[in-house]
Scaffold this active site. Structure first.
Site, PDB file in Angstrom:
ATOM      1  N   SER A 140       0.684  -1.316   0.023  1.00 38.31           N
ATOM      2  CA  SER A 140       0.248  -0.481  -0.061  1.00 38.31           C
ATOM      3  C   SER A 140       0.922   0.784  -0.129  1.00 38.31           C
ATOM      4  O   SER A 140       0.308   2.373  -0.507  1.00 38.31           O
ATOM      5  CB  SER A 140      -0.738   0.008   1.193  1.00 38.31           C
ATOM      6  OG  SER A 140      -1.408  -1.101   1.409  1.00 38.31           O
ATOM      7  N   HIS A 187       0.472   4.767   4.597  1.00 36.16           N
ATOM      8  CA  HIS A 187      -0.307   5.663   3.106  1.00 36.16           C
ATOM      9  C   HIS A 187       0.214   6.818   3.081  1.00 36.16           C
ATOM     10  O   HIS A 187       0.374   7.090   2.315  1.00 36.16           O
ATOM     11  CB  HIS A 187      -1.654   5.714   4.028  1.00 36.16           C
ATOM     12  CG  HIS A 187      -2.155   3.854   3.233  1.00 36.16           C
ATOM     13  ND1 HIS A 187      -3.795   3.440   3.243  1.00 36.16           N
ATOM     14  CD2 HIS A 187      -1.294   2.905   3.304  1.00 36.16           C
ATOM     15  CE1 HIS A 187      -3.547   2.317   2.817  1.00 36.16           C
ATOM     16  NE2 HIS A 187      -2.622   2.037   3.161  1.00 36.16           N
TER      17      HIS A 187
END
Length: 247
Positions: A125, A176
């Protein structure tokens, strides 16, 4: 940029880096979950802040390729297949792989310095948000590299992704956010000499100029596809949120 209509064979030939990355995701996922020695691979490669503090620096890299849940590996791999090809075409294989790895590593470094000392993590991610960081730079500073419709799609998907980042309790928020920041920060250097996606494709044009009476109809069809892509992206992210809670 984000509508995929290639066959598997043509996709593999056109985007070899993405194909290899997705293959690594799937191979490691199957190995870790179903094959002998899988738990040892997980133990050796998972991001582990305490282990990194004791000198196991490879753990800043290996988590980028590892996933333990079916929803996790499918969503990250699918995101890479949808949003990666335009960048691999525009940047070239080396630059694309470089920015993918660098943003993933920076995300994991941020997790190490700012996260819980006993935190364990894995997943692509951070690197995928790094790709979105490049797209955000397109939207703000390099409008010549992306059209308005695709700009809207990027911002919509990104906003939904950020909301989901904070809604789901098992998400590595630091990865993230810092993956996204890293992608935007690296963009000025990475994008030197880069041409727009449509200009990077080889178009054969050996005949005389012709008039296409259906050009406006084609444009309407393209706009419909872009709108459809927005809804598909929304559905993907909502489904990912549900899967994250299930797995």
């Amino acid at each position: 940029m984000f509508i995929r209509n290639e066959s598997f064979y043509s996709f593999r030939r056109s985007y070899p880096i993405i194909t290899i990355l997705v293959a690594i995701h799937l191979i490691l996922f199957i190995w870790m979950n179903f094959l002998p020695g899988g738990r040892s691979i997980l133990a050796i490669g998972i991001g582990n802040n305490l282990a990194v503090a004791y000198g196991e620096y490879w753990r800043l890299i290996t988590p980028i390729f590892m996933h333990i849940g079916i929803g996790h590996v499918i969503f990250n791999s699918f995101s890479l297949v949808i949003f990666g090809p335009a960048l691999e075409r525009m940047l070239g294989k080396f630059k694309f792989l470089l920015v993918y790895l660098l943003t993933g590593i920076i995300a994991n470094i941020a997790t190490f310095y700012l996260g819980n000392p006993y935190m364990q993590h894995l997943g692509a991610s951070g690197a995928i948000f790094g790709l979105f960081g490049l797209y955000v730079y397109f939207v703000i500073y390099r409008k010549d590299l992306i059209d308005s419709a695709n700009s809207q799609l990027v911002i919509t998907i990104l906003l939904i992704g950020l909301v989901m980042t904070f809604v789901n309790s098992n998400i590595n928020v630091l990865a993230h956010l810092f993956g996204l920041i890293a992608g935007a920060a690296l963009a000025p250097l990475i994008l030197i000499g880069v041409k727009p996606y449509y200009a990077s494709r080889v178009v054969a044009d050996d005949g005389p100029p012709t008039f296409d009476p259906d050009r406006w109809q084609k444009k309407r069809v393209t706009n419909k596809r872009i709108k459809k892509g927005l809804w598909i992206g929304f559905a993907i992210l909502v489904a990912a949120g549900i899967l994250a809670r299930l797995f």
